[in-house]
Scaffold this active site. Structure first.
Site, short mmCIF file in Angstrom:
data_model
loop_
_atom_site.label_atom_id
_atom_site.label_comp_id
_atom_site.label_asym_id
_atom_site.label_seq_id
_atom_site.Cartn_x
_atom_site.Cartn_y
_atom_site.Cartn_z
N HIS A 190 -5.86 2.85 1.30
CA HIS A 190 -5.05 3.98 1.77
C HIS A 190 -5.66 4.66 3.01
O HIS A 190 -4.97 4.90 3.99
CB HIS A 190 -4.89 5.02 0.67
CG HIS A 190 -4.31 4.48 -0.61
ND1 HIS A 190 -3.36 3.49 -0.63
CD2 HIS A 190 -4.54 4.78 -1.92
CE1 HIS A 190 -3.04 3.21 -1.89
NE2 HIS A 190 -3.75 3.98 -2.69
N ASP A 234 0.91 -1.14 0.00
CA ASP A 234 0.00 0.00 0.00
C ASP A 234 0.95 1.18 0.00
O ASP A 234 1.60 1.47 1.02
CB ASP A 234 -0.88 0.01 1.25
CG ASP A 234 -1.88 1.16 1.20
OD1 ASP A 234 -1.45 2.28 0.86
OD2 ASP A 234 -3.07 0.95 1.48
N HIS A 235 1.06 1.87 -1.14
CA HIS A 235 2.17 2.83 -1.24
C HIS A 235 2.04 4.00 -0.26
O HIS A 235 3.01 4.68 0.02
CB HIS A 235 2.35 3.31 -2.69
CG HIS A 235 1.35 4.32 -3.16
ND1 HIS A 235 0.11 3.98 -3.62
CD2 HIS A 235 1.40 5.66 -3.23
CE1 HIS A 235 -0.56 5.07 -3.95
NE2 HIS A 235 0.21 6.12 -3.74
C1 BG6 Z 1 -3.92 4.74 -6.23
C2 BG6 Z 1 -5.31 4.86 -6.79
O1 BG6 Z 1 -3.83 3.63 -5.38
O2 BG6 Z 1 -3.61 5.92 -5.49
C3 BG6 Z 1 -5.43 6.12 -7.67
O3 BG6 Z 1 -5.59 3.72 -7.57
C4 BG6 Z 1 -4.99 7.33 -6.89
O4 BG6 Z 1 -6.77 6.28 -8.12
C5 BG6 Z 1 -3.61 7.12 -6.27
O5 BG6 Z 1 -4.94 8.43 -7.80
C6 BG6 Z 1 -3.25 8.24 -5.34
O6 BG6 Z 1 -1.92 8.10 -4.92
P1 BG6 Z 1 -1.06 9.37 -4.56
O7 BG6 Z 1 0.21 8.82 -4.01
O8 BG6 Z 1 -0.88 10.14 -5.84
O9 BG6 Z 1 -1.86 10.15 -3.57
#
Ligand code: BG6
Length: 490
Positions: A238, A175-176
């Site tokens: 997230h 989960d980044h």
């Molecule tokens: C991803 C989603 O996991 O996270 C996207 O699939 C979203 O829809 C993105 O735009 C958001 O990540 P970050 O790091 O740009 O906030």
């Protein structure tokens, strides 16, 4: 936990969007910062008939736009690419992977990390092929990323394909958001300092707001997004992970099991919703024509490839409760959406007002202290405090001032590592603390599934909101009903 000296990273889906946009730039930055093992190789594979020269051109062209590859330089790029090899092959074929093993991966003393940058539909066949090729070794790890199913049941099916071949300790679910620097700083703030812990409970905290607002639409990935919507795409993973880190008990140490056990406990304490709670606790929205960056933009159903009748939500706001001693009665307001007024992610912990004001003219009770953990675009932590305005005014005027609790970046501006740098390095170092365990994913699905089932039963359709706004007006009402408001910006 140590970086092994020799490691190979096999990227399946090596020409896909995730690999091009995130993985190579992050690997390049790690390489430039000399963080990778002494003997490190990247082997990218893709089913497409692409020549190595075309592949390198594609990878190279992403660097011009990538934030994480800011140290780009031609000489370093040339050296980096000497560790990168590309093969056009079908990774679901045991024979093709056996050949790859013979050519590149025969040395079982080298660690092997397999990154499945592909849709989950082929996780099972690829894992089977890895096994047939004899590449499942004690030092093999497999990395997967969302979407991990569309509900609990489909997650369990995907997961059983992974765990039929790999042990749980070998599976790294990304989960980044957990790789973001401020998220780790939140843990440090809470668990490496004493001052917050006595206040971190329902006695002193009034409410918590978690917002992930995006000004972008779904351009380019309508079909995928339509099958997910904001609840599956963002809330289930997230936002709930951010909630866990905010609400969890102090783990006894930073070992993966201890941290993940505490997160799991939070998820299992999330209060299920009852049908009569839907109206006041959940808001769904879908963006319509509006503006972004001062320019007109189409609505969700007018985007390229869109189905005009789609009822998929591009916005969700939920009032959640964690039923345990620490958080009894404290609402957690969660919201996320696309094409909103601004692009930012943050956690706001709002404290209760002082019990009695000695500044009757100053509305002290209306200006509670707030701890603001900002994940992006800036990565900052600040504390809003009441403060006296300097001067001799007899009324002793007060104002809210933000105390910056974040430290200046140690190196040059923008040196904070990207989430993928952190996470890739942690897989290489065999440290799963910042990865999500299967039982956490399952528990998060359980909570989201029951809300989705209620919404479906009630036939609740998303409300319209103009692109460039703050979402449906009901989302304002959701929190205003409790006498509170979202923290917003111009
Ligand atoms: C991803 C989603 O996991 O996270 C996207 O699939 C979203 O829809 C993105 O735009 C958001 O990540 P970050 O790091 O740009 O906030």
């Amino acid at each position: 936990m140590q970086t092994s000296l020799a490691c190979d990273l096999l990227i399946v889906g090596g020409e896909g969007d995730l690999a091009l946009r995130k993985l190579y730039p992050a690997l390049y930055s790690l390489w430039v910062s000399k963080c990778l093992p002494a003997e490190f190789r990247i082997i990218a594979v893709s089913r497409r008939e692409t020549s190595p020269a075309e592949f390198f051109d594609q990878v190279r062209s992403w660097f011009d736009t990538s934030k994480s590859a800011r140290q780009f330089d031609e000489a370093a790029w040339a050296a980096f690419t000497s560790s990168l090899t590309f093969f056009s092959l079908d990774a679901t074929s045991g024979a093709a992977l056996s050949q790859l093993r013979a050519d590149m991966l025969a040395d079982s003393a080298r660690d092997l990390v397999v990154y499945l940058a592909t849709p989950p539909t082929i996780f099972g066949p690829v894992c089977e092929a890895i096994k047939q090729a004899g590449l499942v070794r004690p030092n093999t790890r497999i990395v997967v990323e969302k979407p991990l199913g569309a509900d609990r049941e489909s997650f369990l099916a995907i997961n059983s394909q992974l765990t039929a071949i790999f042990e749980e300790r070998q599976v790294y679910r990304i989960d980044h958001y957990l790789g973001k620097e401020t998220v780790q700083n939140l843990l440090a703030l809470r668990f490496a300092n004493m001052f917050l812990e006595p206040l971190w409970n329902s006695k002193y905290i009034d409410n918590v707001q978690i917002t992930v607002a995006e000004s972008l639409g779904v351009t380019g990935r309508w079909e995928f997004y339509d099958s997910a919507g904001a609840m599956r795409d963002m809330l289930q993973n997230h936002l709930l992970q951010l909630l866990c880190l905010t609400a969890m008990e102090p783990p006894t140490h930073l070992e993966p099991t201890a941290v993940r056990n505490e997160k799991l406990k939070v998820l299992s304490c999330l209060r299920p919703l009852q049908p009569e709670m839907l109206r006041d606790n959940v808001v769904l929205g879908q963006y319509q024509t509006g503006t972004a960056g001062g320019k007109p933009v189409p609505g969700y159903c007018e985007e390229a490839d869109a189905q005009p009748q789609s009822r998929t939500e591009t916005f969700v706001a939920i009032k959640a409760h964690i039923d345990n001693w620490r958080w009894a009665g404290v609402p957690f307001y969660l919201r996320t959406g696309k094409r909103l007024h601004a692009q930012f992610s943050e956690i706001v912990v709002e404290f209760k007002p002082v019990p009695h004001s000695i500044y009757p003219e100053q509305r002290v009770m209306d200006a509670p202290n707030r701890l603001i953990i900002r994940l992006q675009p800036e990565e900052t932590i600040s504390l809003e405090l009441m403060n006296k305005v300097a001067g001799l005014d007899v009324r002793i005027p007060l104002r809210t001032a933000a105390l910056d609790l974040s430290f200046p970046e140690e190196n040059e501006p923008g040196a904070t590592p990207d989430a993928y740098q952190r996470l890739l390095l942690d897989v290489i170092r065999e440290n799963p603390t910042l990865f999500v365990r299967a039982d956490e994913v399952e528990e998060a699905w359980k909570w989201v599934d029951q809300i989705k089932a209620l919404l479906e039963r009630a036939g609740k359709a998303p409300e319209k909101y103009a692109a460039g706004s703050w979402g449906p007006t009901s989302a304002v009402a959701l929190i205003a009903r409790d006498g509170r408001s979202w923290r917003e910006y111009d």
